[in-house]
Design a protein around this motif. Sequence first.
Motif, PDB file in Angstrom:
ATOM      1  N   LYS A 192       6.638  22.448   4.601  1.00 35.86           N
ATOM      2  CA  LYS A 192       5.336  22.131   5.195  1.00 35.86           C
ATOM      3  C   LYS A 192       4.206  22.437   4.224  1.00 35.86           C
ATOM      4  N   GLU A 193       4.270  23.580   3.569  1.00 37.94           N
ATOM      5  CA  GLU A 193       3.191  23.984   2.662  1.00 37.94           C
ATOM      6  C   GLU A 193       3.354  23.389   1.267  1.00 37.94           C
ATOM      7  N   ALA A 194       4.459  22.702   1.024  1.00 33.05           N
ATOM      8  CA  ALA A 194       4.624  22.010  -0.251  1.00 33.05           C
ATOM      9  C   ALA A 194       3.577  20.910  -0.424  1.00 33.05           C
ATOM     10  N   ASN A 195       2.980  20.477   0.683  1.00 29.32           N
ATOM     11  CA  ASN A 195       1.972  19.412   0.623  1.00 29.32           C
ATOM     12  C   ASN A 195       0.572  19.920   0.286  1.00 29.32           C
ATOM     13  N   ASP A 196       0.401  21.225   0.234  1.00 31.72           N
ATOM     14  CA  ASP A 196      -0.907  21.818  -0.054  1.00 31.72           C
ATOM     15  C   ASP A 196      -0.991  22.160  -1.533  1.00 31.72           C
ATOM     16  N   PRO A 197      -1.846  21.485  -2.305  1.00 37.72           N
ATOM     17  CA  PRO A 197      -1.897  21.743  -3.743  1.00 37.72           C
ATOM     18  C   PRO A 197      -2.268  23.177  -4.087  1.00 37.72           C
ATOM     19  N   ASP A 251       9.143  15.732  -2.061  1.00 42.78           N
ATOM     20  CA  ASP A 251      10.201  15.314  -2.984  1.00 42.78           C
ATOM     21  C   ASP A 251      10.179  16.180  -4.248  1.00 42.78           C
ATOM     22  N   GLU A 252       9.004  16.329  -4.842  1.00 43.70           N
ATOM     23  CA  GLU A 252       8.866  17.056  -6.097  1.00 43.70           C
ATOM     24  C   GLU A 252       9.216  18.530  -5.932  1.00 43.70           C
ATOM     25  N   VAL A 253       8.697  19.134  -4.876  1.00 42.04           N
ATOM     26  CA  VAL A 253       8.925  20.571  -4.668  1.00 42.04           C
ATOM     27  C   VAL A 253      10.385  20.843  -4.321  1.00 42.04           C
ATOM     28  N   ARG A 281      -1.533  29.190   4.496  1.00 38.48           N
ATOM     29  CA  ARG A 281      -1.890  30.125   3.436  1.00 38.48           C
ATOM     30  C   ARG A 281      -2.689  29.385   2.368  1.00 38.48           C
ATOM     31  N   THR A 282      -3.659  30.073   1.788  1.00 39.88           N
ATOM     32  CA  THR A 282      -4.605  29.398   0.905  1.00 39.88           C
ATOM     33  C   THR A 282      -4.539  29.878  -0.533  1.00 39.88           C
TER      34      THR A 282
END
Length: 290
Positions: free
Chosen positions: A77-82, A116-118, A40-41
């Motif tokens: 997985k999507e936590a890595n997408d800013p 970690d942050e999310v 998702r974008t």
Amino acid sequence: MRILDPHIHMTSRTTDDYEAMYAAGVRVVVEPAFWLGQPRTSVGSFCDYFDALLGWERFRAAQFGIRHHATIALNPKEANDPRCRAVLDEIPRYLLKDGVVAVGEVGYDSMTPAEDEVFAAQLQLAREAGLPVLVHTPHRDKLAGTRRTLDVVRESGLPPEMVLVDHLNETNVAMVRDAGCWAGFSIYPDTKMDEGRMVALLREHGTERMIVNSAADWGRSDPLKTARTGRAMLADGYSDDDVDQVLWRNPVAFYAQSGNLVLDPVPGFVPGEAASATFEGSSVLRGARV
């Protein structure tokens, strides 16, 4: 046999699945927000997805006599997408909605600093909302990921009884139980756990705080794996009461901590007939005995 499937992605399943699940004894499901396969974008795509979980999917399940609940989160997985991080600002309003019984799935995919942050941020959201948490352990480096998960949970200050650590296997169940968290197991046709291994773990660790799910989604999976596990338990000499504890009372006790779990039958539903189900007349489980 009565079943609450505590982790199943019904957005990915068909109406035939709902019918088969009801026939097998499934009366309640919990659907965690997860990765849909296609990245998702934008934040808006998440909001549309959350709205569908809490609206359309809840209604669709009711047509087949099944109570539908959801957990809401930005998945690991999507936590890595800013582009997705701003979803964290939207989650608090969704945690107030009917049918939301936990924050989840949260946890680790690749154990990155962003994850970690999310993860820590969403554990804080759960504390503020007074909701339990459903944690996804990584498919790779599962043992290290579980240790790291439990460290972050301890640092969050959340009571361990408010945390369900999922996708466990023989390597990490003991550490999760020793930490005081609930232990979750996904039963799959080819990967994760199967019925025989699950029964062996129940023999070793007992039935307290042990939770079985199908985690059925768009991949090779089976929404009847909870029922199949129950039958495997009976074949191994477990009692009907033991099966009821694992497939019903344990997940009910965990999600009842949200105060938002609805267990009573869907009004207007008649098995074998097209339902005119509504949400009127339902009762919400708020600390009741189960």
